[in-house]
Scaffold this motif. Structure first.
Motif, mmCIF file in Angstrom:
data_model
loop_
_atom_site.group_PDB
_atom_site.id
_atom_site.type_symbol
_atom_site.label_atom_id
_atom_site.label_comp_id
_atom_site.label_asym_id
_atom_site.label_seq_id
_atom_site.Cartn_x
_atom_site.Cartn_y
_atom_site.Cartn_z
ATOM 1 N N VAL A 20 122.623 2.842 -22.454
ATOM 2 C CA VAL A 20 123.938 3.417 -22.713
ATOM 3 C C VAL A 20 124.166 4.543 -21.712
ATOM 4 N N LEU A 21 125.358 4.580 -21.139
ATOM 5 C CA LEU A 21 125.739 5.650 -20.213
ATOM 6 C C LEU A 21 126.765 6.541 -20.898
ATOM 7 N N LYS A 22 126.465 7.844 -20.958
ATOM 8 C CA LYS A 22 127.422 8.799 -21.520
ATOM 9 C C LYS A 22 127.238 10.132 -20.821
ATOM 10 N N ASP A 23 128.321 10.667 -20.304
ATOM 11 C CA ASP A 23 128.307 11.974 -19.646
ATOM 12 C C ASP A 23 127.243 12.056 -18.556
ATOM 13 N N SER A 24 127.160 11.039 -17.722
ATOM 14 C CA SER A 24 126.214 10.971 -16.590
ATOM 15 C C SER A 24 124.754 10.931 -17.021
ATOM 16 N N VAL A 25 124.487 10.640 -18.280
ATOM 17 C CA VAL A 25 123.121 10.484 -18.773
ATOM 18 C C VAL A 25 122.962 9.062 -19.266
ATOM 19 N N ILE A 26 121.924 8.402 -18.809
ATOM 20 C CA ILE A 26 121.614 7.048 -19.264
ATOM 21 C C ILE A 26 120.491 7.146 -20.286
ATOM 22 N N THR A 27 120.696 6.532 -21.434
ATOM 23 C CA THR A 27 119.654 6.455 -22.451
ATOM 24 C C THR A 27 119.244 4.998 -22.585
ATOM 25 N N ILE A 28 117.965 4.749 -22.370
ATOM 26 C CA ILE A 28 117.396 3.418 -22.559
ATOM 27 C C ILE A 28 116.774 3.398 -23.945
ATOM 28 N N VAL A 29 117.189 2.435 -24.748
ATOM 29 C CA VAL A 29 116.664 2.278 -26.093
ATOM 30 C C VAL A 29 115.809 1.016 -26.099
ATOM 31 N N GLU A 51 119.324 0.205 -11.444
ATOM 32 C CA GLU A 51 119.159 0.166 -9.991
ATOM 33 C C GLU A 51 120.227 -0.682 -9.308
ATOM 34 N N HIS A 52 120.779 -1.649 -10.023
ATOM 35 C CA HIS A 52 121.794 -2.529 -9.451
ATOM 36 C C HIS A 52 123.214 -2.125 -9.852
ATOM 37 N N ASP A 53 123.349 -0.906 -10.376
ATOM 38 C CA ASP A 53 124.663 -0.345 -10.744
ATOM 39 C C ASP A 53 125.474 -1.270 -11.654
ATOM 40 N N ASP A 54 124.803 -1.923 -12.586
ATOM 41 C CA ASP A 54 125.500 -2.861 -13.457
ATOM 42 C C ASP A 54 126.499 -2.194 -14.396
ATOM 43 N N PHE A 55 126.364 -0.893 -14.637
ATOM 44 C CA PHE A 55 127.351 -0.199 -15.470
ATOM 45 C C PHE A 55 128.719 -0.187 -14.795
ATOM 46 N N PHE A 56 128.725 -0.216 -13.483
ATOM 47 C CA PHE A 56 129.957 -0.030 -12.723
ATOM 48 C C PHE A 56 130.409 -1.271 -11.965
ATOM 49 N N SER A 57 129.739 -2.384 -12.153
ATOM 50 C CA SER A 57 130.022 -3.559 -11.332
ATOM 51 C C SER A 57 131.329 -4.254 -11.698
ATOM 52 N N GLY A 58 131.759 -4.160 -12.948
ATOM 53 C CA GLY A 58 132.958 -4.856 -13.376
ATOM 54 C C GLY A 58 132.752 -6.354 -13.552
ATOM 55 N N ARG A 59 131.502 -6.801 -13.367
ATOM 56 C CA ARG A 59 131.196 -8.227 -13.504
ATOM 57 C C ARG A 59 131.028 -8.601 -14.971
ATOM 58 N N ASP A 60 131.127 -9.885 -15.237
ATOM 59 C CA ASP A 60 130.929 -10.418 -16.576
ATOM 60 C C ASP A 60 129.493 -10.160 -17.033
ATOM 61 N N VAL A 61 129.336 -9.708 -18.263
ATOM 62 C CA VAL A 61 128.010 -9.377 -18.800
ATOM 63 C C VAL A 61 127.081 -10.597 -18.777
ATOM 64 N N SER A 62 127.603 -11.768 -19.052
ATOM 65 C CA SER A 62 126.775 -12.984 -19.031
ATOM 66 C C SER A 62 126.187 -13.224 -17.645
ATOM 67 N N ASP A 63 126.985 -13.004 -16.618
ATOM 68 C CA ASP A 63 126.502 -13.173 -15.249
ATOM 69 C C ASP A 63 125.455 -12.117 -14.905
ATOM 70 N N ILE A 64 125.692 -10.891 -15.322
ATOM 71 C CA ILE A 64 124.749 -9.804 -15.060
ATOM 72 C C ILE A 64 123.404 -10.096 -15.714
ATOM 73 N N GLU A 65 123.435 -10.501 -16.980
ATOM 74 C CA GLU A 65 122.187 -10.782 -17.702
ATOM 75 C C GLU A 65 121.447 -11.983 -17.107
#
Length: 71
Positions: A20-29, A51-65
């Protein structure tokens, strides 16, 4: 790079982890119910997304996964 926090949390077994990305902090659960090896695998998977900037890619989540699982 953003600050990254990692926590263990009880999740359903079908969920290994997420980030999760919030306020420039990423929390991995990571699912605390996983074995140590599976926890590490889930952590590495989430780091791959970061590392692949997937939060900002705008790509479909299915493709990213699909791409992350094939890496």
């Amino acid at each position: 790079m953003n600050d990254i926090n990692t926590i263990l949390y009880p999740l359903p077994m079908q969920v290994k982890g997420f980030a999760v990305l919030k306020d420039s902090v990423i929390t991995i659960v990571i699912n605390e119910n996983l074995s140590p090896e599976a926890r590490l695998e889930a952590y590495r998977h989430e780091i791959y997304h970061i590392e692949h900037d997937d939060f900002f890619s705008g790509r479909d989540v299915s493709d990213i996964e699909r791409e992350a699982h094939n890496a």
